[in-house]
Design an enzyme around this catalytic site. Sequence first.
Site, mmCIF file in Angstrom:
data_model
loop_
_atom_site.group_PDB
_atom_site.id
_atom_site.type_symbol
_atom_site.label_atom_id
_atom_site.label_comp_id
_atom_site.label_asym_id
_atom_site.label_seq_id
_atom_site.Cartn_x
_atom_site.Cartn_y
_atom_site.Cartn_z
ATOM 1 N N ASP A 27 29.825 -4.838 33.294
ATOM 2 C CA ASP A 27 30.574 -5.486 34.349
ATOM 3 C C ASP A 27 31.019 -4.460 35.268
ATOM 4 O OD1 ASP A 27 31.622 -7.117 36.116
ATOM 5 O OD2 ASP A 27 32.770 -8.145 34.696
ATOM 6 N N ASP A 59 26.677 -7.777 39.716
ATOM 7 C CA ASP A 59 27.625 -6.972 39.172
ATOM 8 C C ASP A 59 27.660 -7.139 37.657
ATOM 9 O OD1 ASP A 59 28.930 -9.475 39.363
ATOM 10 O OD2 ASP A 59 30.738 -8.289 40.097
ATOM 11 N N GLU A 60 26.974 -7.793 36.911
ATOM 12 C CA GLU A 60 27.201 -7.800 35.369
ATOM 13 C C GLU A 60 26.001 -8.779 34.880
ATOM 14 O OE1 GLU A 60 29.870 -11.132 34.170
ATOM 15 O OE2 GLU A 60 29.758 -12.223 36.124
#
Length: 414
Positions: A27, A121-122
């Site tokens: 993350d 983003d993860e």
Amino acid sequence: MSKQDGSNRLVSGPEVDDATATILHVDLDAFFASASLLARPDLVGLPVVIGHDSSRSVVTAATYEARKYGVHSAMPMARALRLCPTAVILEPDFQLYSRLSKQVMALLDDVSPDVERLGVDEAFVGIAGLRRLSGGANRIGPALRARIRAETGLVASIGAAGTKYVAKLASSRAKPDGMLVVPDDEVLAFLHPQPVAALWGVGPAQQERLARYGLHTVGEVAGTPLERLQSWFGEATGRHLHELSWARDPREVHERPHEKTFGHNHTFFRDVSDRTELQSEILRLATGVGRRLRDAGVQARTVTLTVRFHDFRTITRSKTLPEATDVTRVMVETAWGLLDALGEIPPVRLLGVRASSVQGAADHGLLWDDTATWGSAERAMDAVHDRFGAAAVAPASMLRRERKRDDTGPSGGD
């Protein structure tokens, strides 16, 4: 974006047992804000809010310095500025965010063929099959975090565990800029003191309902009989709460297929010269590609092998097949043939296998006499993997048989 401000940060050291931590959750910390600060290093360390400078707008993201004032994403900008009057507002740059996201996801693809993107983003990264060549979570995680920082300037936090649920929870506890490995025998000790908000899918409304029944921690939910939870919240939700409170999450990491190409790369922990080791990695990569093709119900006509050498020189070799296929054995043998055609090569840093020229699945012809048989066998293996996990059965016999062949090409030197 998370509302966390890092005040309950928890990280592990290299001495923790990572043998059961087969899933990473990667993350990017405060991604939009951190990305925006790459062009404004003078603002690093200050409370920065990403969004439009208007009282009618909402917060897109906030740095951890701003979060300490209670600012978080989706909050009205007017309220954010009341909480943090000294905040610096930056306009979002979604083109930049998209470019950096693709760059980070490409780095994850270099690490493992098993990457499940959850957003910009993860992502989850399956590392169960990487221990022999690349080590476990304690080696892969820090190396990945260092590479993301070196190549993008971004900071990633990583959680590692035996399930997706606990890995994701661990990464949130490791923020900012940390890594937390949770071994199987420590999962309940880690999980049960957490607030009920840590249960996946439990939002503010559900938290209030749980509180009305005196349930404030995950451990208190775990101590409540399943039948009682189901009578309070319904059969499906009650079982969901019960299973997660005991860290039961059977879901595996599943890649989200690309529209036009299906590929996996792997960067070795050390440069590899041994031809058998290279063939073994091609087998593993092509197995992941074949599974993705079958899961997506498509076939591919072109197989591409990417080889990056120790000096970062990179070459690609492709072969277009007479017929489209989703059979792993065909892709493995094609990629092995492309490797053999290179002859003697210097030490290898990265290997990649990619299938392209994708089309809808069709019945196999007679190009390979046993293609249909192998295809059926591989679909049976897919079913076993779905039910019992990827380690339940693997095509090791194919690799042993190919190692005995005389036509595998010259072997690399030590």
